[in-house]
Structures are given as C-alpha cells and as structure tokens.
Design a protein around this motif. Sequence first.
Motif, PDB file in Angstrom:
ATOM      1  N   GLU A 230      28.484  45.580  52.959  1.00 49.98           N
ATOM      2  CA  GLU A 230      29.753  45.424  52.705  1.00 49.98           C
ATOM      3  C   GLU A 230      30.195  46.501  51.575  1.00 49.98           C
ATOM      4  OE1 GLU A 230      31.857  44.870  55.321  1.00 49.98           O
ATOM      5  OE2 GLU A 230      31.159  42.854  56.083  1.00 49.98           O
ATOM      6  N   VAL A 231      30.810  47.343  51.185  1.00 53.02           N
ATOM      7  CA  VAL A 231      31.227  48.663  51.011  1.00 53.02           C
ATOM      8  C   VAL A 231      31.779  48.729  50.482  1.00 53.02           C
ATOM      9  CG1 VAL A 231      28.415  50.009  51.691  1.00 53.02           C
ATOM     10  CG2 VAL A 231      30.786  51.116  52.733  1.00 53.02           C
ATOM     11  N   ALA A 232      33.110  49.775  49.619  1.00 51.35           N
ATOM     12  CA  ALA A 232      34.104  50.292  49.289  1.00 51.35           C
ATOM     13  C   ALA A 232      34.459  51.108  50.205  1.00 51.35           C
ATOM     14  CB  ALA A 232      34.112  50.660  47.388  1.00 51.35           C
ATOM     15  N   THR A 233      35.876  50.726  50.352  1.00 49.82           N
ATOM     16  CA  THR A 233      36.233  52.294  51.749  1.00 49.82           C
ATOM     17  C   THR A 233      36.809  53.341  50.791  1.00 49.82           C
ATOM     18  OG1 THR A 233      37.894  50.807  51.898  1.00 49.82           O
ATOM     19  CG2 THR A 233      36.161  49.984  53.191  1.00 49.82           C
ATOM     20  N   GLY A 234      37.184  53.863  49.131  1.00 54.16           N
ATOM     21  CA  GLY A 234      37.733  54.479  48.563  1.00 54.16           C
ATOM     22  C   GLY A 234      39.447  54.343  48.469  1.00 54.16           C
ATOM     23  N   LYS A 235      39.373  53.166  48.996  1.00 52.48           N
ATOM     24  CA  LYS A 235      41.266  52.864  48.719  1.00 52.48           C
ATOM     25  C   LYS A 235      41.287  51.892  48.200  1.00 52.48           C
ATOM     26  CE  LYS A 235      41.596  54.366  54.101  1.00 52.48           C
ATOM     27  NZ  LYS A 235      41.354  53.482  54.779  1.00 52.48           N
ATOM     28  N   SER A 236      41.003  51.929  46.782  1.00 51.84           N
ATOM     29  CA  SER A 236      40.939  50.644  45.644  1.00 51.84           C
ATOM     30  C   SER A 236      43.233  51.243  44.984  1.00 51.84           C
ATOM     31  CB  SER A 236      40.135  51.186  44.588  1.00 51.84           C
ATOM     32  OG  SER A 236      40.202  52.602  43.669  1.00 51.84           O
ATOM     33  N   LEU A 237      43.509  49.774  44.439  1.00 48.31           N
ATOM     34  CA  LEU A 237      45.138  49.865  44.431  1.00 48.31           C
ATOM     35  C   LEU A 237      45.119  50.201  42.933  1.00 48.31           C
ATOM     36  CD1 LEU A 237      46.085  46.801  46.589  1.00 48.31           C
ATOM     37  CD2 LEU A 237      46.155  49.279  46.992  1.00 48.31           C
ATOM     38  N   THR A 238      44.423  50.418  42.059  1.00 44.89           N
ATOM     39  CA  THR A 238      43.695  50.724  41.052  1.00 44.89           C
ATOM     40  C   THR A 238      42.486  51.033  39.937  1.00 44.89           C
ATOM     41  OG1 THR A 238      44.556  49.846  38.326  1.00 44.89           O
ATOM     42  CG2 THR A 238      44.115  48.374  39.805  1.00 44.89           C
ATOM     43  N   LYS A 239      42.340  52.108  39.160  1.00 43.55           N
ATOM     44  CA  LYS A 239      41.114  52.096  38.790  1.00 43.55           C
ATOM     45  C   LYS A 239      41.738  52.187  36.596  1.00 43.55           C
ATOM     46  CE  LYS A 239      39.707  55.704  41.069  1.00 43.55           C
ATOM     47  NZ  LYS A 239      40.088  57.417  41.455  1.00 43.55           N
ATOM     48  N   LYS A 240      42.362  50.744  36.348  1.00 45.16           N
ATOM     49  CA  LYS A 240      42.409  50.589  35.520  1.00 45.16           C
ATOM     50  C   LYS A 240      41.866  49.308  34.764  1.00 45.16           C
ATOM     51  CE  LYS A 240      47.558  51.567  34.987  1.00 45.16           C
ATOM     52  NZ  LYS A 240      48.814  50.858  35.512  1.00 45.16           N
ATOM     53  N   PRO A 241      41.466  49.313  33.377  1.00 43.21           N
ATOM     54  CA  PRO A 241      40.510  48.527  33.155  1.00 43.21           C
ATOM     55  C   PRO A 241      40.689  46.873  33.370  1.00 43.21           C
ATOM     56  CG  PRO A 241      41.147  49.916  31.158  1.00 43.21           C
ATOM     57  CD  PRO A 241      42.866  49.863  32.553  1.00 43.21           C
ATOM     58  N   LEU A 242      39.434  46.249  33.869  1.00 39.16           N
ATOM     59  CA  LEU A 242      39.582  45.155  34.746  1.00 39.16           C
ATOM     60  C   LEU A 242      38.891  44.440  34.082  1.00 39.16           C
ATOM     61  CD1 LEU A 242      40.484  42.999  36.114  1.00 39.16           C
ATOM     62  CD2 LEU A 242      38.532  43.963  38.301  1.00 39.16           C
ATOM     63  N   VAL A 243      38.805  42.642  33.423  1.00 40.53           N
ATOM     64  CA  VAL A 243      38.349  41.685  32.949  1.00 40.53           C
ATOM     65  C   VAL A 243      38.191  40.870  33.901  1.00 40.53           C
ATOM     66  CG1 VAL A 243      37.881  39.741  30.923  1.00 40.53           C
ATOM     67  CG2 VAL A 243      38.489  42.780  30.434  1.00 40.53           C
ATOM     68  N   ILE A 244      36.379  40.141  33.955  1.00 42.24           N
ATOM     69  CA  ILE A 244      36.858  38.686  34.885  1.00 42.24           C
ATOM     70  C   ILE A 244      36.960  37.670  34.685  1.00 42.24           C
ATOM     71  CG2 ILE A 244      36.025  37.688  36.673  1.00 42.24           C
ATOM     72  CD1 ILE A 244      36.033  40.688  37.991  1.00 42.24           C
ATOM     73  N   LEU A 245      37.505  36.227  34.662  1.00 41.73           N
ATOM     74  CA  LEU A 245      37.324  35.152  33.911  1.00 41.73           C
ATOM     75  C   LEU A 245      36.377  34.143  34.694  1.00 41.73           C
ATOM     76  CD1 LEU A 245      41.012  34.187  31.758  1.00 41.73           C
ATOM     77  CD2 LEU A 245      38.567  35.257  30.749  1.00 41.73           C
ATOM     78  N   VAL A 246      35.076  34.092  34.766  1.00 47.12           N
ATOM     79  CA  VAL A 246      34.403  33.465  35.220  1.00 47.12           C
ATOM     80  C   VAL A 246      34.235  31.548  33.847  1.00 47.12           C
ATOM     81  CG1 VAL A 246      34.504  34.958  36.760  1.00 47.12           C
ATOM     82  CG2 VAL A 246      32.593  34.651  34.561  1.00 47.12           C
ATOM     83  N   ASP A 247      33.747  30.373  35.115  1.00 47.28           N
ATOM     84  CA  ASP A 247      33.229  29.733  34.615  1.00 47.28           C
ATOM     85  C   ASP A 247      32.763  28.823  35.506  1.00 47.28           C
ATOM     86  OD1 ASP A 247      35.279  27.991  35.931  1.00 47.28           O
ATOM     87  OD2 ASP A 247      35.897  27.535  34.298  1.00 47.28           O
ATOM     88  N   ARG A 248      31.724  27.647  35.104  1.00 47.91           N
ATOM     89  CA  ARG A 248      30.920  27.033  35.936  1.00 47.91           C
ATOM     90  C   ARG A 248      31.928  26.730  37.354  1.00 47.91           C
ATOM     91  NH1 ARG A 248      30.200  20.875  33.143  1.00 47.91           N
ATOM     92  NH2 ARG A 248      32.369  20.087  33.002  1.00 47.91           N
ATOM     93  N   GLY A 249      33.098  26.242  37.429  1.00 48.08           N
ATOM     94  CA  GLY A 249      33.552  25.908  38.835  1.00 48.08           C
ATOM     95  C   GLY A 249      33.889  27.467  39.422  1.00 48.08           C
ATOM     96  N   SER A 250      33.570  28.633  39.246  1.00 43.20           N
ATOM     97  CA  SER A 250      33.877  29.378  39.611  1.00 43.20           C
ATOM     98  C   SER A 250      32.367  30.074  41.108  1.00 43.20           C
ATOM     99  CB  SER A 250      33.654  30.973  39.133  1.00 43.20           C
ATOM    100  OG  SER A 250      34.150  30.989  38.024  1.00 43.20           O
ATOM    101  N   ALA A 251      32.174  29.651  42.079  1.00 48.33           N
ATOM    102  CA  ALA A 251      31.405  29.394  42.927  1.00 48.33           C
ATOM    103  C   ALA A 251      31.783  30.215  44.314  1.00 48.33           C
ATOM    104  CB  ALA A 251      31.075  28.408  43.302  1.00 48.33           C
ATOM    105  N   SER A 252      30.698  30.772  44.837  1.00 48.65           N
ATOM    106  CA  SER A 252      30.683  31.567  46.543  1.00 48.65           C
ATOM    107  C   SER A 252      31.716  32.458  46.422  1.00 48.65           C
ATOM    108  CB  SER A 252      30.747  30.748  47.668  1.00 48.65           C
ATOM    109  OG  SER A 252      31.921  30.183  46.929  1.00 48.65           O
TER     110      SER A 252
END
Length: 430
Positions: A292-314
């Motif tokens: 699966e690939v990106a399609t060149g139709k992202s909604l934003t290019k602004k900086p992004l930080v993602i929060l994850v923990d041990r309950g973030s799965a699959s």
Amino acid sequence: MVINRKRLVFGAAAVTLLTITVTSLGVHSQGQALFKGSPKELVDEVWQIIYRQYVDGTFNQVDWQAVRREYLDKNYSNKQEAYKSIRTMLNKLNDPYTRFMVPQEFKNMQVDTSGELTGVGIQIGIDNETKRLIVIAPIEDTPAFKAGIQAKDIIIKIDGTSTEGMDTNHAVSLIRGKVNTKVTLTILRNGKEEDFRIVRAKIEIHPVRYSRQSTPQGPIGYIRLNQFSANASKEMRGAIKNLEKNKVLGYVLDLRGNPGGLLYSSVEIARMWLSQGTIVFTKSRFGDREREVATGKSLTKKPLVILVDRGSASASEILSGALQDNKRAVLVGSKTFGKGLVQSVRPLNDGSGVAVTIAKYFTPSGRDINKQGIIPDIKFKMTIEQRKKLWLKERKTVGTLADPQFAKAVEILSEKITTQYSTSIEKSAR
C-alpha cells in the motif's frame, strides 16, 4: 495476489471493537462432496481453508495432511462434536488468532459498523508466550476504562470462572451480556490480583476527537484516535480539515491505547499525512507481497508528533511505523504492543465462522512488528501513578499541557515548527 482489504483485520480477538466485512470462500473438495450435509463436511471445510490460506506453509511444523486424516476418520453424531474437533484441530497450529466461532459467536463478532455496541469495552487476546488471556486495551470512556482496566492486564477469572486454557471466543461470551448487568473480572497486574466489578452498558464509539490547543509556540492541533473502525478515516479527514481552517502550526496525533482495527482504515488515514512512499506491505506464505502506498493527496505537510504506548497495537503500529519510516512524524512515548499478523474472517456453511491468519505485515523499511513492537524516537514513559492520575482521575487533562506525554510531544513539535518556519524564511530570501 489480490486481497480484499475490507475483510482484513489487525488486532487480537475483540470483545467489542472490530468491524468486519466477510465474504464466502466456497471451498469444496471431492472429500466434501462425500460428506455433504454432515458435521464431517464442516470439519473438512475448515481444514481446507487452513490448507489453502494459512500464513505458514509448514503449518507451524504440523503435518496438516495427517491432521485431516485424523479428524475425518472420526464419526460425528452432531455439530457440537464437530465444533469441538475443529477447535482441537486448530489448537495444533498454536496460533491464538486462528480460531473457530460457533454461529452465535460469529454473529457477535460482526459488530455493527455504526460503532454502537453493548458490553464493557475492552479488546482481549491470548498472549503468545504465556497463553494467558490478556487485555489488549480498554476503549476510552467505556465501563472497563472507567473501572481502571489497563492494557497488558491478565484476566485470570471471569465471574469466578478460571480463564486457564480458555479461548477468546469463550471469554467474549462470558464477558458480554445485557445492559445494566454486572460482570466481575479478576485481574493479575504486577503480581497482584484484583477484582473489578463492571456494569455492562450500551456504548457509542466515536473514534476521533480533536481540539485546537494554545501553546507557547502558537496554536497546534490535537487529534485523538481511539480505534480504526469503518468511520475512523471519515472523522479523521474532518478533523484535519477543520484544524487546517483554524491555522494550526502542527499536530499531535494521540494513538495511546488504540488497539487497532481495520487495515484499510489505517491505510486511508496514513494517506492523509503522507504525500509519497510506502505505507505497509504484507507477505503471505506464497511469497506474495501486497503493498500500500501514498497517493499524493495528503491533507497537510505541517509537522507531526505521534504519541504511542504499550496499548497501541496492530493498525496503530501500521500508521505510526509508516510515518516514522518515511520520516513524516516523530514518535514519543513507550514501545507499542507488537501485533503484526493479518486475519481474514470466513463464514462457514452452517453460519459459524473461522478467523485465519493469512499474512504478516511489515513497515516500509521491512521491520517485522510482530512481538517486537514499534520503538518511539523519543522514549517517555509515565509511572503507574501518573497513568492512573491522568486517565482515571483527571481525564480532562488528557491532550493538554498537564498531560506529561502530551507536554513532551508539544516540546518536540515546537522544535519542528521552528525548524520548518526557519527553512521557509530562508527559501523565501533566496
């Protein structure tokens, strides 16, 4: 290899959560013609599905042909005997995610795509190593969540019944029940047992909530994604578009405690953040790769930080792994759950069903997430007391600067915003 993505799910067996679209397989053999209409036909039907689709061509070092002979040599006087044999047969694979469901269990698994359900609000699975019944994650704002159930909790009893040797289907049937009835889960956590008496409820789940947060750096968008359900991508798209209109400078995407869900949902959401590059690829036992690939139709290019923990799965690991490998986001928090197997759910002729592991998934760089999890770029754990205070006592502070992990994410995001802003000024001056 063509895969109908809408019937693929990631994550362990769900008490409440997964939305599943299924298609009939139509597997028949000469042997099945001989057993037509008999309980033995059902046994052979399941055997055929595993034989043709299972992810491991060695069947986890099991002689699958010998298994067929063993179970078709038996006589079955009714379907209940066939059901018992099917479960015993599948247990030989030593794969907790490949499982049989009697008609009622199969019906229960087909959760309404509206996201409305009845239960306590947790996802459960079998730990691969200990074989114990484990909580993948509680769903936010549900009875289990409010009672204090946490990811990685071990369920040792349900209403006093030991879960030793119990499969997830049986556990689901014991935990579910009518609205306003009670169920007691005995939890083992950090070596200590504790009873949680939980009142079942009707649960309406909205997978996305978001807000515009004021920070010293300026306004940022906070988006919390609770699950990858059928309507998650639609709600995510709405959140990003609204926050873009409100001129946020960057984003914090919160996947903490998100146990996963549908493959196509995670792919669609990844495309909203990623302009180009691979999102995920799967491998079957035949060596086929579905990418699966990106399609060149992202909604934003602004900086992004993602929060994850041990309950973030699959599916959470698909999204965070894709954006990390493509250097689109910085991950903050603790190591994720580690679930990298793909299940296809098949209806059987008598109304029962079987979930079979058909592939493994990998991040764009080729990382095998199963059992290993995603390692965040910035490790930032909270103590047990901090977690209790944040998620149970002061829920309104989640996603604010009073949330330690969110505050750390804002710190990292501020650095990214400054760098991007400086780069833009430099380019303009040339």
